[in-house]
Design a protein around this motif. Structure first.
Motif, PDB file in Angstrom:
ATOM      1  N   VAL A 102       0.861  -1.177   0.000  1.00 15.72           N
ATOM      2  CA  VAL A 102       0.000   0.000   0.000  1.00 15.72           C
ATOM      3  C   VAL A 102       0.901   1.232   0.000  1.00 15.72           C
ATOM      4  O   VAL A 102       1.749   1.379   0.889  1.00 15.72           O
ATOM      5  N   PRO A 103       0.764   2.115  -0.977  1.00 18.32           N
ATOM      6  CA  PRO A 103       1.604   3.322  -0.981  1.00 18.32           C
ATOM      7  C   PRO A 103       1.491   4.095   0.324  1.00 18.32           C
ATOM      8  O   PRO A 103       0.440   4.100   0.975  1.00 18.32           O
ATOM      9  N   SER A 104       2.574   4.722   0.714  1.00 17.07           N
ATOM     10  CA  SER A 104       2.631   5.408   1.996  1.00 17.07           C
ATOM     11  C   SER A 104       1.529   6.462   2.140  1.00 17.07           C
ATOM     12  O   SER A 104       0.899   6.577   3.194  1.00 17.07           O
ATOM     13  N   GLU A 105       1.266   7.212   1.066  1.00 13.11           N
ATOM     14  CA  GLU A 105       0.235   8.251   1.151  1.00 13.11           C
ATOM     15  C   GLU A 105      -1.155   7.648   1.301  1.00 13.11           C
ATOM     16  O   GLU A 105      -2.004   8.193   2.013  1.00 13.11           O
ATOM     17  N   ASP A 106      -1.401   6.494   0.659  1.00 13.28           N
ATOM     18  CA  ASP A 106      -2.698   5.827   0.807  1.00 13.28           C
ATOM     19  C   ASP A 106      -2.860   5.259   2.207  1.00 13.28           C
ATOM     20  O   ASP A 106      -3.954   5.302   2.784  1.00 13.28           O
ATOM     21  N   TYR A 107      -1.772   4.703   2.741  1.00 14.53           N
ATOM     22  CA  TYR A 107      -1.848   4.158   4.096  1.00 14.53           C
ATOM     23  C   TYR A 107      -2.177   5.241   5.114  1.00 14.53           C
ATOM     24  O   TYR A 107      -3.046   5.069   5.967  1.00 14.53           O
ATOM     25  N   LYS A 108      -1.492   6.363   5.032  1.00 10.86           N
ATOM     26  CA  LYS A 108      -1.726   7.443   5.989  1.00 10.86           C
ATOM     27  C   LYS A 108      -3.124   8.043   5.847  1.00 10.86           C
ATOM     28  O   LYS A 108      -3.714   8.479   6.833  1.00 10.86           O
ATOM     29  N   ARG A 109      -3.632   8.036   4.639  1.00 10.93           N
ATOM     30  CA  ARG A 109      -4.919   8.684   4.403  1.00 10.93           C
ATOM     31  C   ARG A 109      -6.103   7.777   4.695  1.00 10.93           C
ATOM     32  O   ARG A 109      -7.088   8.218   5.283  1.00 10.93           O
ATOM     33  N   TYR A 110      -6.011   6.505   4.286  1.00 13.19           N
ATOM     34  CA  TYR A 110      -7.179   5.640   4.357  1.00 13.19           C
ATOM     35  C   TYR A 110      -7.102   4.556   5.439  1.00 13.19           C
ATOM     36  O   TYR A 110      -8.135   4.169   5.981  1.00 13.19           O
ATOM     37  N   LEU A 111      -5.922   4.055   5.738  1.00 14.76           N
ATOM     38  CA  LEU A 111      -5.814   2.858   6.566  1.00 14.76           C
ATOM     39  C   LEU A 111      -5.176   3.079   7.924  1.00 14.76           C
ATOM     40  O   LEU A 111      -5.128   2.155   8.727  1.00 14.76           O
ATOM     41  N   HIS A 112      -4.674   4.279   8.171  1.00 13.10           N
ATOM     42  CA  HIS A 112      -3.946   4.503   9.415  1.00 13.10           C
ATOM     43  C   HIS A 112      -4.814   4.229  10.640  1.00 13.10           C
ATOM     44  O   HIS A 112      -4.348   3.643  11.624  1.00 13.10           O
ATOM     45  N   LYS A 113      -6.078   4.633  10.595  1.00  9.78           N
ATOM     46  CA  LYS A 113      -6.994   4.411  11.723  1.00  9.78           C
ATOM     47  C   LYS A 113      -7.756   3.094  11.615  1.00  9.78           C
ATOM     48  O   LYS A 113      -8.470   2.722  12.539  1.00  9.78           O
ATOM     49  N   ALA A 114      -7.590   2.413  10.485  1.00  7.57           N
ATOM     50  CA  ALA A 114      -8.380   1.206  10.258  1.00  7.57           C
ATOM     51  C   ALA A 114      -7.746  -0.037  10.840  1.00  7.57           C
ATOM     52  O   ALA A 114      -8.420  -1.048  11.020  1.00  7.57           O
ATOM     53  N   ILE A 115      -6.452  -0.004  11.115  1.00  4.58           N
ATOM     54  CA  ILE A 115      -5.744  -1.197  11.562  1.00  4.58           C
ATOM     55  C   ILE A 115      -5.575  -1.178  13.078  1.00  4.58           C
ATOM     56  O   ILE A 115      -5.720  -0.147  13.728  1.00  4.58           O
ATOM     57  N   ASN A 116      -5.264  -2.348  13.620  1.00  4.02           N
ATOM     58  CA  ASN A 116      -5.057  -2.445  15.068  1.00  4.02           C
ATOM     59  C   ASN A 116      -3.645  -2.000  15.433  1.00  4.02           C
ATOM     60  O   ASN A 116      -2.800  -1.752  14.574  1.00  4.02           O
ATOM     61  N   THR A 117      -3.394  -1.888  16.699  1.00  8.67           N
ATOM     62  CA  THR A 117      -2.113  -1.360  17.175  1.00  8.67           C
ATOM     63  C   THR A 117      -0.950  -2.285  16.827  1.00  8.67           C
ATOM     64  O   THR A 117       0.161  -1.819  16.568  1.00  8.67           O
ATOM     65  N   GLU A 118      -1.199  -3.617  16.809  1.00  9.40           N
ATOM     66  CA  GLU A 118      -0.125  -4.548  16.501  1.00  9.40           C
ATOM     67  C   GLU A 118       0.352  -4.384  15.058  1.00  9.40           C
ATOM     68  O   GLU A 118       1.554  -4.347  14.775  1.00  9.40           O
ATOM     69  N   PHE A 119      -0.604  -4.269  14.134  1.00 13.32           N
ATOM     70  CA  PHE A 119      -0.208  -4.096  12.736  1.00 13.32           C
ATOM     71  C   PHE A 119       0.415  -2.726  12.514  1.00 13.32           C
ATOM     72  O   PHE A 119       1.340  -2.573  11.712  1.00 13.32           O
ATOM     73  N   SER A 120      -0.060  -1.718  13.221  1.00 15.74           N
ATOM     74  CA  SER A 120       0.527  -0.387  13.114  1.00 15.74           C
ATOM     75  C   SER A 120       1.985  -0.411  13.551  1.00 15.74           C
ATOM     76  O   SER A 120       2.846   0.239  12.929  1.00 15.74           O
ATOM     77  N   ALA A 121       2.285  -1.171  14.602  1.00 15.43           N
ATOM     78  CA  ALA A 121       3.678  -1.296  15.049  1.00 15.43           C
ATOM     79  C   ALA A 121       4.520  -2.023  14.001  1.00 15.43           C
ATOM     80  O   ALA A 121       5.680  -1.677  13.776  1.00 15.43           O
TER      81      ALA A 121
END
Length: 430
Positions: A102-121
């Protein structure tokens, strides 16, 4: 030493030496190893050591062990695990089990709040965001692509065991709809609104209604981040009066309502309601396609732990945010699609015995959602789990050499039981 004990020693001696790095290095170098010493007067222990010393210095054993050790030195993680097409609209069943970036800009815009803390880490550690292409997500994308948007909205639910990948499948769908220029209404985890220690306030417009100002403002910021371009183009179709001095006239860009809710948290919950009313109207007018994605939708129908200042229990249907997003689940609008997940952890602790939608939604929630499209998210298949292990090895998430051998992989798979969440936890442990 009796014959049975000798057989047990000889049967396990290879594994013992292989796990001992010093002995393994000595054997592979072709040198004789020194006699092992044990500070004990036990006759049995001394006999064991003599037996071990004679076996490990035997030429036949050394040749056999050296060949086996050299084979085990080579990793078994040689599968292709990456998909070079990062557009989710182009993914097919032939790419099942592969990871796309997932491109970095797409991740920050669409998925940053969608994932759990473990995957975010993991994203921070791996310095990239990758999602596995799995059959449930492809199936859901196919439903969305082939749905008749002129009819009332279709509802679909991801369900499965805890940690099977429901949230990540939802993220795949989110990324697809965002690339297709859908307006995204994403609710990450509504179950958190039912917990205690939330800042609550009495609604200034509806008697008996409870607002969650900070949670509403947090969601408004998330909504604006995901839909900035569309919110600038769409304008209010109605006028709204917030107080004697504050109002919003028709024709005002919707993004101004978002900014007003962020600056005036007192009205944030009402701004959410106004935005959802406008979004449904635009969808019915065929001006924009709307995806409603709720992770843990059964949290909207769970027991509520909130209490008023008078220590009175708050009913879940009296929470403004809950009422607003419940309305989106109805079939009184079109040109949209509703994708949800049900999760045991989103329900009250007393109702966590089953993972099926009928049980978790309860009678009220099931009647609202019925009919819906159920999509089960299973645990990893053999292909998927080896692909995931290859990815972890590529990112150096698996660092121990034994973890990359056939026996090490089998042990990791056994401990994880093919569960994606457990697999990540096992591979991250020392």
């Amino acid at each position: 030493m009796d014959a049975l004990l000798r057989m047990q020693v000889l049967g396990r001696i290879g594994n013992i030496i292989y796990r001992h790095s010093q002995l393994k290095t000595t054997l592979l170098s072709g040198r004789k190893i020194p006699y092992l010493r044990l500070h004990s007067k036990s006759f049995t222990e001394k006999s064991l050591l003599r037996c071990m010393n004679s076996v490990v210095n035997n030429d036949v054993f050394r040749r056999t062990y050296s060949i086996t050790a050299e084979q085990n030195e080579h990793t078994s993680l040689t599968f292709a695990f990456r998909c070079h097409d990062n557009n989710p609209a182009n993914h097919t069943i032939d790419q099942e089990g592969l990871f796309y970036t997932v491109p970095s800009e797409d991740y920050k815009r669409y998925l940053h709040k969608a994932i759990n803390t473990e995957f975010s880490a993991q994203v921070k550690v791996f310095a990239e965001s990758c999602i596995m292409i799995r059959k449930p997500a492809l199936e859901m994308i196919d439903y969305i692509r082939n749905s008749d948007l002129n009819r009332p909205v279709a509802r679909a639910i991801f369900y499965g065991h805890t940690g099977a990948g429901k949230t990540m499948s939802l993220c795949h769908v989110l990324h697809y709809c965002s690339k297709e220029n859908w307006l995204i209404v994403h609710v990450p985890w509504p179950a958190k609104w039912n917990k205690r220690n939330r800042e609550i306030a009495v609604s200034p417009f509806k008697e008996g209604r409870i607002d969650l100002p900070l949670d509403a403002a947090e969601w408004l910021l998330h909504f604006r981040t995901q839909n900035t371009d569309l919110l600038k183009e769409l304008t209010c179709q109605f006028s709204y009066t917030w107080s004697k001095r504050e109002s919003t006239e028709s024709g005002t860009p919707l993004i101004d309502i978002v900014d007003f809710g962020l600056s005036r948290n007192k009205f944030a919950s009402d701004c959410v309601g106004v935005l959802m009313k406008e979004v449904k109207k635009y969808a019915c007018d065929k001006r924009v396609k709307v995806l409603v994605a709720i992770d843990g939708v059964n949290g909207l129908y769970s027991q509520c732990a909130l209490k008023t200042e008078e220590k009175e229990n708050v009913l879940i249907e009296n929470v403004s945010l809950v009422r607003t997003f419940r309305k989106l689940l109805n079939t009184d609008w079109s040109n949209g699609f509703v994708v949800c997940t049900v999760d045991i952890n989103a329900s009250h602790y007393s109702t966590r015995e089953n993972h099926t939608p009928r049980y978790l939604l309860g009678k009220q929630g099931f009647e609202v959602m019925d009919p819906f499209i159920p999509v089960q998210v299973p645990i990893y298949t053999d292909k998927e789990i080896y692909s995931c292990l290859c990815y972890y090895s590529d990112r150096n998430w698996i660092q121990h050499p034994n973890g990359k051998t056939d026996e090490g992989l089998k042990e990791i798979i056994f401990l994880s039981n093919h569960n994606p969440y457990t697999l990540a936890r096992v591979c991250s442990s020392r």
